[in-house]
Enzyme design. Structure first.
Site, PDB file in Angstrom:
ATOM      1  N   GLU A  92      -4.755   6.936   3.242  1.00 52.74           N
ATOM      2  CA  GLU A  92      -3.823   7.645   2.366  1.00 52.74           C
ATOM      3  C   GLU A  92      -4.499   8.635   1.419  1.00 52.74           C
ATOM      4  O   GLU A  92      -4.472   8.477   0.194  1.00 52.74           O
ATOM      5  CB  GLU A  92      -2.984   6.639   1.571  1.00 52.74           C
ATOM      6  CG  GLU A  92      -2.191   5.707   2.460  1.00 52.74           C
ATOM      7  CD  GLU A  92      -1.182   4.847   1.701  1.00 52.74           C
ATOM      8  OE1 GLU A  92      -1.205   4.838   0.464  1.00 52.74           O
ATOM      9  OE2 GLU A  92      -0.362   4.189   2.362  1.00 52.74           O
TER      10      GLU A  92
ATOM     11  N   GLU B  38       0.052   0.453   8.500  1.00 52.72           N
ATOM     12  CA  GLU B  38       0.657  -0.393   7.460  1.00 52.72           C
ATOM     13  C   GLU B  38       2.170  -0.281   7.547  1.00 52.72           C
ATOM     14  O   GLU B  38       2.711   0.807   7.760  1.00 52.72           O
ATOM     15  CB  GLU B  38       0.265   0.065   6.042  1.00 52.72           C
ATOM     16  CG  GLU B  38      -1.167  -0.185   5.672  1.00 52.72           C
ATOM     17  CD  GLU B  38      -1.512   0.292   4.256  1.00 52.72           C
ATOM     18  OE1 GLU B  38      -0.610   0.374   3.397  1.00 52.72           O
ATOM     19  OE2 GLU B  38      -2.692   0.585   4.021  1.00 52.72           O
TER      20      GLU B  38
HETATM   21  C1  FCB Z   1      -0.329   1.495   0.404  1.00 49.96           C
HETATM   22  C2  FCB Z   1      -1.776   1.116   0.293  1.00 49.96           C
HETATM   23  C3  FCB Z   1      -2.035  -0.362   0.389  1.00 49.96           C
HETATM   24  C4  FCB Z   1      -0.972  -1.172  -0.335  1.00 49.96           C
HETATM   25  C5  FCB Z   1       0.405  -0.726   0.079  1.00 49.96           C
HETATM   26  C6  FCB Z   1       1.516  -1.511  -0.558  1.00 49.96           C
HETATM   27  O1  FCB Z   1      -0.109   2.691  -0.245  1.00 49.96           O
HETATM   28  O2  FCB Z   1      -2.519   1.742   1.308  1.00 49.96           O
HETATM   29  O3  FCB Z   1      -3.323  -0.620  -0.085  1.00 49.96           O
HETATM   30  O4  FCB Z   1      -1.172  -1.100  -1.685  1.00 49.96           O
HETATM   31  O5  FCB Z   1       0.576   0.622  -0.195  1.00 49.96           O
END
Ligand code: FCB
Length: 466
Positions: free
Chosen positions: A165, A363
């Site tokens: 990110e 994620e």
């Molecule tokens: C993302 C991050 C991860 C976690 C999630 C909820 O932005 O990459 O580390 O904090 O959000």
């Protein structure tokens, strides 16, 4: 319903070093910007820090055993740069390296594929002292670190994520200041945005040169911008700028070597000042896969009459953008639950960036206020529903041709949620921070059943008929 997921599809979980490891001063680990930031008063909820976190540095073997029990096939973890290079220079700390060696061996032993992220936000403080991501040198330092890690682990790790990110790195770290290093400066944020893109280009080449089997990608936080009045021209412009800022910046960089026109026009010389001749070639590196972190769609409303531009005429954080009411239901983070959005996003990426031949969901998950019941179980029905509905939507995208190769739930364990400290729980596994006991939640059981069902389904599909 036929199983849309291909046989080689991998089901995983994700974590990040600073959020789970703890042992922040053990075995020669250097200080990271998150140590400094979380130890600065007022920066995290309750003043929480990652000093102990989930104590994973010492409990990693039991954690891997638990992953195995949960039928996990792929584990996305991150490597703490200052654990290996405490000062961000070439001086290596072998004990830090040994930890990741042991972790990788333990995973392979358990039949779990490692996916290593090289930068999930814990920059060595020594590099921040020289400007951090606002300093172009950090991109080169990152490539050198990436090369050394790939040379050491590349015989066993094939899946590599360079940065996690970078939008958050640049804009939350250097503009809004809600994340480490907590700076609020548009020039630094623009520099960081460019330098993270350069870092991906440089590190991808470095990893490929160190390991011929490497599969290298980048994990981007992506969303769909929904507007409540599509006929409103200001709103459409705002949505386009937001989309360029968050979704297109790094994707365009590595596919075409340039940033979205809407933003180069908007920032003009302020951005240009950080770009050097030849950078286009560094940026345009292609990718073996794109990592997508998806949590929710974003809703934009008509700009509020009293919305003011940021200092320096900057656009972030687009104060107007928050004015649209966020639809229910929401997670404990206040993020709306929009499962079909992940399908739309995957289809959009496949359509708009056809050169991206593989997508990993790096994620996807949700925070809820989990409370253990009398018998100690954690019946997190909302998280289980979040996961199953999003996985179903990923399946729809796969059926329609999106080249998705893996899915990683965020997160394996409850952990240190950055500025929110331990107040937000994202885990499939509940962590009692006093005792460090781990208890798989209902969502972990549901995910396990889903993995096993897909595995057996796809085997059935492979079998000859009659
Ligand atoms: C993302 C991050 C991860 C976690 C999630 C909820 O932005 O990459 O580390 O904090 O959000």
């Amino acid at each position: 319903m036929p199983n849309p997921f291909p046989r080689e599809f991998k089901w995983g979980v994700a974590t990040a070093s600073y959020q789970i490891e703890g042992s922040s001063a053990s075995d020669g680990r250097g200080t990271s910007i998150w140590d400094t930031f979380s130890h600065t008063s007022g920066k995290t909820v309750n003043g929480d820090t990652g000093d102990v976190a989930c104590d994973h540095y010492r409990r990693y073997a039991a954690d891997v055993a638990l992953m195995r029990e949960l039928a996990i096939q792929s584990y996305r973890f991150s490597i703490s740069w200052p654990r290996i290079f405490p000062n961000g220079d070439e001086k290596l700390e072998p004990r830090g390296f040994d930890f990741y060696d042991r972790l990788v061996d333990e995973l392979l032993e358990a039949g779990i594929s490692p996916m290593a992220t090289l930068y999930h936000w814990d920059l060595p403080q020594a590099l921040q002292d020289r400007g951090g991501w606002a300093n172009r040198e950090t991109a080169y330092a990152f490539a050198s670190y990436a090369e050394k890690v790939a040379a050491r682990l590349g015989d066993r790790v094939e899946q590599w994520v360079t940065l996690n990110e970078p939008w958050c790195v640049a804009w939350l770290g250097y503009m809004s200041g809600v994340h480490a290093p907590g700076i609020k400066n548009l020039d630094q944020a623009l520099a960081a945005a460019h330098h993270t893109a350069l870092a991906h280009g440089l590190a991808t080449r470095a990893i490929r040169s160190a390991s011929s089997t490497a599969n290298v990608g980048l994990a981007l936080n992506m969303t769909n911008y929904r507007v409540d009045d599509p006929g409103n021209a200001d709103l459409s412009t705002l949505a386009d700028l937001m989309d360029a800022h968050v979704n297109r910046w790094w994707l365009d960089a590595f596919t075409i070597g340039a940033y979205p026109r809407a933003l180069t026009d908007f920032y003009g010389p302020k951005l240009q000042a950080h770009i050097e001749p030849g950078d286009e070639d560094i940026l345009r590196v292609g990718t073996d896969f794109l990592g997508i972190n998806y949590y929710s769609d974003s809703f934009l409303g008509v700009p509020a009459a009293d919305a003011k531009p940021m200092q320096d005429g900057g656009l972030f954080p687009f104060p107007q953008a928050a004015s649209s009411p966020i639809p229910e239901p929401k997670t404990a983070m206040g993020w709306p639950i929009t499962a079909s959005g992940i399908r739309d996003l995957l289809l959009r990426v496949s359509r708009d960036w056809p050169s991206v031949e593989a997508i990993a969901i790096t994620e996807n998950g949700a925070a809820f206020d989990d409370v253990p019941s009398e018998d100690g179980r954690i019946l997190d029905h909302q998280r289980a529903n979040y996961l199953t509905s999003h996985i179903a939507a990923v399946g729809e995208a796969v059926e329609l041709g999106a080249p998705v190769v893996s899915y990683h739930a965020w997160s394996f364990l409850d952990n240190f949620e950055w500025a929110e400290g331990y107040s937000k729980r994202f885990g499939l596994v509940y962590v009692d921070y006093e005792s460090q006991n781990r208890t798989p939640k209902l969502s972990a059981e549901v995910y396990r059943s889903l993995i096993l069902a897909h595995a057996s389904d796809s085997e059935a599909v492979q079998q000859p008929v009659g």
